[in-house]
Write a protein that holds these residues in place. Structure first.
Motif, PDB file in Angstrom:
ATOM      1  N   ASN A 194      66.270  82.719  63.802  1.00 54.50           N
ATOM      2  CA  ASN A 194      66.253  83.679  64.901  1.00 54.50           C
ATOM      3  C   ASN A 194      67.292  84.777  64.802  1.00 54.50           C
ATOM      4  O   ASN A 194      67.206  85.776  65.497  1.00 54.50           O
ATOM      5  CB  ASN A 194      66.441  82.946  66.237  1.00 54.50           C
TER       6      ASN A 194
ATOM      7  N   TYR B 128      57.084  95.319  69.751  1.00 49.45           N
ATOM      8  CA  TYR B 128      57.887  94.531  68.835  1.00 49.45           C
ATOM      9  C   TYR B 128      58.352  95.402  67.669  1.00 49.45           C
ATOM     10  O   TYR B 128      57.945  96.554  67.544  1.00 49.45           O
ATOM     11  CB  TYR B 128      57.083  93.339  68.300  1.00 49.45           C
TER      12      TYR B 128
ATOM     13  N   GLU C  97      59.981  90.729  65.500  1.00 49.82           N
ATOM     14  CA  GLU C  97      61.088  90.380  66.375  1.00 49.82           C
ATOM     15  C   GLU C  97      60.974  91.140  67.683  1.00 49.82           C
ATOM     16  O   GLU C  97      60.395  92.239  67.736  1.00 49.82           O
ATOM     17  CB  GLU C  97      62.442  90.648  65.701  1.00 49.82           C
ATOM     18  N   ASP C  98      61.519  90.562  68.755  1.00 48.14           N
ATOM     19  CA  ASP C  98      61.434  91.200  70.061  1.00 48.14           C
ATOM     20  C   ASP C  98      62.565  92.203  70.256  1.00 48.14           C
ATOM     21  O   ASP C  98      63.340  92.477  69.319  1.00 48.14           O
ATOM     22  CB  ASP C  98      61.414  90.155  71.177  1.00 48.14           C
TER      23      ASP C  98
ATOM     24  N   PRO D  89      52.366  86.843  68.740  1.00 49.41           N
ATOM     25  CA  PRO D  89      53.013  86.711  70.057  1.00 49.41           C
ATOM     26  C   PRO D  89      52.198  87.427  71.135  1.00 49.41           C
ATOM     27  O   PRO D  89      51.174  88.048  70.847  1.00 49.41           O
ATOM     28  CB  PRO D  89      54.366  87.384  69.841  1.00 49.41           C
TER      29      PRO D  89
ATOM     30  N   VAL E 214      60.008  86.216  66.596  1.00 53.24           N
ATOM     31  CA  VAL E 214      58.996  85.552  67.426  1.00 53.24           C
ATOM     32  C   VAL E 214      57.781  85.118  66.619  1.00 53.24           C
ATOM     33  O   VAL E 214      56.971  84.318  67.101  1.00 53.24           O
ATOM     34  CB  VAL E 214      58.559  86.471  68.589  1.00 53.24           C
ATOM     35  N   ALA E 215      57.609  85.649  65.413  1.00 53.29           N
ATOM     36  CA  ALA E 215      56.490  85.250  64.557  1.00 53.29           C
ATOM     37  C   ALA E 215      56.823  85.595  63.119  1.00 53.29           C
ATOM     38  O   ALA E 215      57.348  86.675  62.840  1.00 53.29           O
ATOM     39  CB  ALA E 215      55.202  85.944  64.987  1.00 53.29           C
TER      40      ALA E 215
ATOM     41  N   TRP F 125      58.366  89.490  59.298  1.00 53.32           N
ATOM     42  CA  TRP F 125      58.301  88.845  60.605  1.00 53.32           C
ATOM     43  C   TRP F 125      58.275  89.877  61.716  1.00 53.32           C
ATOM     44  O   TRP F 125      58.511  91.073  61.491  1.00 53.32           O
ATOM     45  CB  TRP F 125      59.468  87.883  60.795  1.00 53.32           C
TER      46      TRP F 125
END
Length: 237
Positions: free
Chosen positions: A18, A208, A175-176, A203, A182-183, A173
């Motif tokens: 993360n 994102y 990310e938020d 997601p 997040v994925a 990936w």
């Protein structure tokens, strides 16, 4: 003012973590051997080199002797002592030579600890400079928009994008807004300009960042570089 160069690479990071972050690796300006050190001391003090070497070797031997007798040293610029490694099963457990070890440690203090305060640091990291130009899902093919249900295939185009799918610190990936992953996608094909990947867990609706972490096909001696591009996700079933 002296300068000290360093390079960076992703640290303590695997695909799916993360919080990716970078760590620095110092590029020393040179190496001073024992013989060099003795000569420098002799030149600065005006003493005979052999006499300086004798005193230096005597000082090292005395430090070793004090530690070997279980003592701690508190000198002007260094503190030296003994540390224990390995855990114990209980508060009164006996020493286990298979798990427990004694190791000497030396910590800088005083002027030695402050010796680096005025060094100027310069980042000389080189390697790939990835850029994401477009992001398409393979069905709707609208740049910057991912439309899908539980999973989707993506086509990413750009520059310096070649991803080593087997490397733990390279990948793709989402990310938020807080930078939380997040994925994570599975890369099925990539080269310098294109990445094909499969996103198994899309997601929820929202904005994102799609992230590509890559060495651009360069060797492991190069650090991982990151490219990001905003993307919108719309869920349709």
């Amino acid at each position: 003012m002296a300068k000290l160069s360093y390079t960076t690479s992703l640290s303590a990071f695997k695909k799916g973590d993360n919080s990716p972050c970078y760590t620095a690796h110092v590029k020393h300006n040179g190496t001073v051997s024992s013989e060099d050190f003795v000569k420098l001391l002799a030149d600065r003090s005006g003493e005979n080199k052999e006499r300086v070497r004798y005193i230096w070797e005597l000082a090292q031997a005395e430090i070793i002797r004090q530690l070997s007798e279980g003592n701690r040293l508190e000198l002007e610029s260094i503190a030296a002592g003994i540390a224990v490694s390995g855990s114990f099963d209980s508060a009164n457990a006996a020493w286990d030579r298979e798990k427990n070890k004694l190791s000497p440690f030396i910590n800088a203090k005083g002027e030695l600890k402050a010796a680096l305060a005025n060094l100027e640091t310069v980042n000389i990291t080189q390697g790939a400079k990835p850029t994401i130009l477009s992001i398409l899902d393979t069905i709707h093919q609208t740049d910057g928009l991912i439309v899908g249900g539980e999973e989707v295939d993506l086509l990413i185009s750009g520059k310096d994008l070649a991803v080593n799918a087997d490397a733990e610190d390279e990948g793709v990936w989402l990310e938020d807004s807080k930078g939380v992953i997040v994925a994570t996608a599975t890369v099925t094909m990539s080269d310098k300009s294109i990445i094909n990947c499969h996103l198994p867990n899309v997601p929820g609706d929202g904005e994102y960042k799609l992230v590509v972490a890559t060495r651009g096909g360069l060797g492991e001696e190069f650090g991982v570089a990151i490219a990001k591009k905003s993307v919108k996700v719309e869920i349709q079933y």
